[in-house]
Design a protein around this motif. Sequence first.
Motif, PDB file in Angstrom:
ATOM      1  N   ILE A  58      -4.593  29.315 -20.914  1.00 25.44           N
ATOM      2  CA  ILE A  58      -5.330  28.392 -21.787  1.00 25.44           C
ATOM      3  C   ILE A  58      -6.694  28.045 -21.208  1.00 25.44           C
ATOM      4  N   ALA A  59      -6.896  28.291 -19.905  1.00 28.93           N
ATOM      5  CA  ALA A  59      -8.175  27.992 -19.269  1.00 28.93           C
ATOM      6  C   ALA A  59      -8.197  28.643 -17.894  1.00 28.93           C
ATOM      7  N   SER A  60      -9.395  28.884 -17.376  1.00 29.12           N
ATOM      8  CA  SER A  60      -9.530  29.489 -16.056  1.00 29.12           C
ATOM      9  C   SER A  60     -10.812  29.016 -15.402  1.00 29.12           C
ATOM     10  N   ALA A  61     -10.899  29.210 -14.087  1.00 29.77           N
ATOM     11  CA  ALA A  61     -12.081  28.813 -13.328  1.00 29.77           C
ATOM     12  C   ALA A  61     -12.136  29.633 -12.046  1.00 29.77           C
ATOM     13  N   PRO A  62     -13.330  29.791 -11.440  1.00 28.82           N
ATOM     14  CA  PRO A  62     -13.449  30.575 -10.217  1.00 28.82           C
ATOM     15  C   PRO A  62     -12.859  29.865  -9.009  1.00 28.82           C
ATOM     16  N   LEU A  63     -12.402  30.664  -8.070  1.00 30.05           N
ATOM     17  CA  LEU A  63     -11.885  30.187  -6.788  1.00 30.05           C
ATOM     18  C   LEU A  63     -12.839  30.620  -5.693  1.00 30.05           C
ATOM     19  N   GLN A  64     -13.276  29.680  -4.856  1.00 26.57           N
ATOM     20  CA  GLN A  64     -14.149  30.018  -3.736  1.00 26.57           C
ATOM     21  C   GLN A  64     -13.353  30.733  -2.648  1.00 26.57           C
ATOM     22  N   SER A  65     -14.051  31.489  -1.812  1.00 24.26           N
ATOM     23  CA  SER A  65     -13.371  32.278  -0.784  1.00 24.26           C
ATOM     24  C   SER A  65     -12.613  31.407   0.209  1.00 24.26           C
ATOM     25  N   GLY A  66     -13.082  30.178   0.415  1.00 21.35           N
ATOM     26  CA  GLY A  66     -12.388  29.282   1.336  1.00 21.35           C
ATOM     27  C   GLY A  66     -11.232  28.532   0.716  1.00 21.35           C
ATOM     28  N   GLY A  67     -10.972  28.765  -0.577  1.00 19.18           N
ATOM     29  CA  GLY A  67      -9.825  28.141  -1.232  1.00 19.18           C
ATOM     30  C   GLY A  67     -10.157  26.945  -2.103  1.00 19.18           C
ATOM     31  N   ARG A  68     -11.419  26.531  -2.145  1.00 17.50           N
ATOM     32  CA  ARG A  68     -11.780  25.372  -2.964  1.00 17.50           C
ATOM     33  C   ARG A  68     -11.856  25.758  -4.440  1.00 17.50           C
ATOM     34  N   PHE A  69     -11.474  24.815  -5.286  1.00 20.45           N
ATOM     35  CA  PHE A  69     -11.580  25.028  -6.729  1.00 20.45           C
ATOM     36  C   PHE A  69     -11.834  23.698  -7.417  1.00 20.45           C
ATOM     37  N   ALA A  70     -12.406  23.759  -8.602  1.00 21.64           N
ATOM     38  CA  ALA A  70     -12.606  22.588  -9.448  1.00 21.64           C
ATOM     39  C   ALA A  70     -12.249  22.991 -10.865  1.00 21.64           C
ATOM     40  N   LEU A  71     -11.276  22.325 -11.429  1.00 22.29           N
ATOM     41  CA  LEU A  71     -10.710  22.712 -12.714  1.00 22.29           C
ATOM     42  C   LEU A  71     -10.818  21.569 -13.710  1.00 22.29           C
ATOM     43  N   THR A  72     -11.139  21.909 -14.923  1.00 21.04           N
ATOM     44  CA  THR A  72     -11.211  20.916 -15.980  1.00 21.04           C
ATOM     45  C   THR A  72     -10.181  21.239 -17.058  1.00 21.04           C
ATOM     46  N   LEU A  73      -9.259  20.322 -17.279  1.00 24.38           N
ATOM     47  CA  LEU A  73      -8.246  20.520 -18.311  1.00 24.38           C
ATOM     48  C   LEU A  73      -8.773  20.019 -19.644  1.00 24.38           C
ATOM     49  N   PRO A  74      -8.520  20.730 -20.719  1.00 25.43           N
ATOM     50  CA  PRO A  74      -8.997  20.278 -22.033  1.00 25.43           C
ATOM     51  C   PRO A  74      -8.389  18.933 -22.403  1.00 25.43           C
ATOM     52  N   ALA A  75      -9.157  18.138 -23.126  1.00 24.37           N
ATOM     53  CA  ALA A  75      -8.702  16.792 -23.475  1.00 24.37           C
ATOM     54  C   ALA A  75      -7.461  16.814 -24.356  1.00 24.37           C
ATOM     55  N   THR A  76      -7.369  17.808 -25.237  1.00 22.31           N
ATOM     56  CA  THR A  76      -6.219  17.905 -26.130  1.00 22.31           C
ATOM     57  C   THR A  76      -5.699  19.340 -26.140  1.00 22.31           C
ATOM     58  N   LEU A  77      -4.426  19.478 -26.456  1.00 25.04           N
ATOM     59  CA  LEU A  77      -3.798  20.789 -26.591  1.00 25.04           C
ATOM     60  C   LEU A  77      -3.506  21.076 -28.049  1.00 25.04           C
ATOM     61  N   ASP A  78      -3.610  22.336 -28.420  1.00 27.65           N
ATOM     62  CA  ASP A  78      -3.245  22.748 -29.762  1.00 27.65           C
ATOM     63  C   ASP A  78      -1.766  22.462 -29.994  1.00 27.65           C
ATOM     64  N   ARG A  79      -1.422  22.032 -31.202  1.00 31.69           N
ATOM     65  CA  ARG A  79      -0.034  21.673 -31.488  1.00 31.69           C
ATOM     66  C   ARG A  79       0.911  22.857 -31.330  1.00 31.69           C
ATOM     67  N   SER A  80       0.376  24.076 -31.404  1.00 33.59           N
ATOM     68  CA  SER A  80       1.231  25.250 -31.231  1.00 33.59           C
ATOM     69  C   SER A  80       1.788  25.357 -29.819  1.00 33.59           C
ATOM     70  N   LEU A  81       1.150  24.675 -28.876  1.00 34.80           N
ATOM     71  CA  LEU A  81       1.618  24.682 -27.491  1.00 34.80           C
ATOM     72  C   LEU A  81       2.668  23.615 -27.225  1.00 34.80           C
ATOM     73  N   LEU A  82       2.941  22.764 -28.219  1.00 33.18           N
ATOM     74  CA  LEU A  82       3.939  21.708 -28.073  1.00 33.18           C
ATOM     75  C   LEU A  82       5.200  22.126 -28.812  1.00 33.18           C
ATOM     76  N   PRO A  83       6.279  22.446 -28.099  1.00 32.08           N
ATOM     77  CA  PRO A  83       7.493  22.956 -28.740  1.00 32.08           C
ATOM     78  C   PRO A  83       8.273  21.828 -29.411  1.00 32.08           C
ATOM     79  N   PRO A  84       9.323  22.169 -30.154  1.00 37.42           N
ATOM     80  CA  PRO A  84      10.198  21.126 -30.691  1.00 37.42           C
ATOM     81  C   PRO A  84      10.754  20.241 -29.583  1.00 37.42           C
TER      82      PRO A  84
END
Length: 257
Positions: free
Chosen positions: A75-101
């Motif tokens: 659903i989303a991706s971001a680069p990873l630095q060689s030293g292991g650092r990362f910064a990720l942003t999660l979307p504010a809302t998810l599509d209802r298709s990703l929410l199961p019964p």
Amino acid sequence: MKPSSLWLALAFGATALTGALAAGSSPAPGALVLSGTLKEQSDDTDTGLFTVPWRGGGGQVEARIASVAGVSPVIASAPLQSGGRFALTLPATLDRSLLPPVPQDPLPATLPPPVPGAACTGSVKLGDPTIRVVQLSLSVKATKSGVVVPVVVSTPNEAQPTAPARTQQGLLYYAERPTAMNGTQTCQWTDHGVRTRMTTRMEGPLKQGWNKLTLDMTSLSSGAELDVTFHLTSGALPTDDWTLMPEADPGPAPSGG
């Protein structure tokens, strides 16, 4: 199963966690920005989970949703630095298709069920039993690949041989509406001459959108008795270090890449 093996199994398979959008743009209102550092396991895992600095180089982190319906595509991706650092942003809302019964269990694949035939008292539940909650799974693709989990493990040592083994694992949930976690359940059973007592507690609010949680797991063995406790609380992750779990499956590979 020895207590240390139990915690390694839980840390390896309990759950997959966090994710992100591509870096470089301002997050939308309600989005959750995560930053952290990847670690990896040392070669010595006989007595516990020990980590060392990341040696997998640069790459990419990929986020998926895990639920009773299975694991979603990325659903989303971001680069990873060689030293292991990362910064990720999660979307504010998810599509209802990703929410199961709504599942029968109150939360997605987090709290282990008692064995069949166990004697149990009490219950753990959500304040709103109709709410849909999903879990985030974060994996890495680099020269080393797999699921990454924010986890802290401590095991008894010679100075404190009777101390309980303890694992604190971070989780990220997405809830479609605000609710609260509450309740305590205690179950007992005997298997192969070992009496096990398992106590499960969960407490704290879940807000609409993304929630950070910590599952605190302890185990204390004494002769033919084993006491196990699972305590799930909301509000924070136990660490900003995310450990690579190479045995875990990060989910289906994204198409075209």
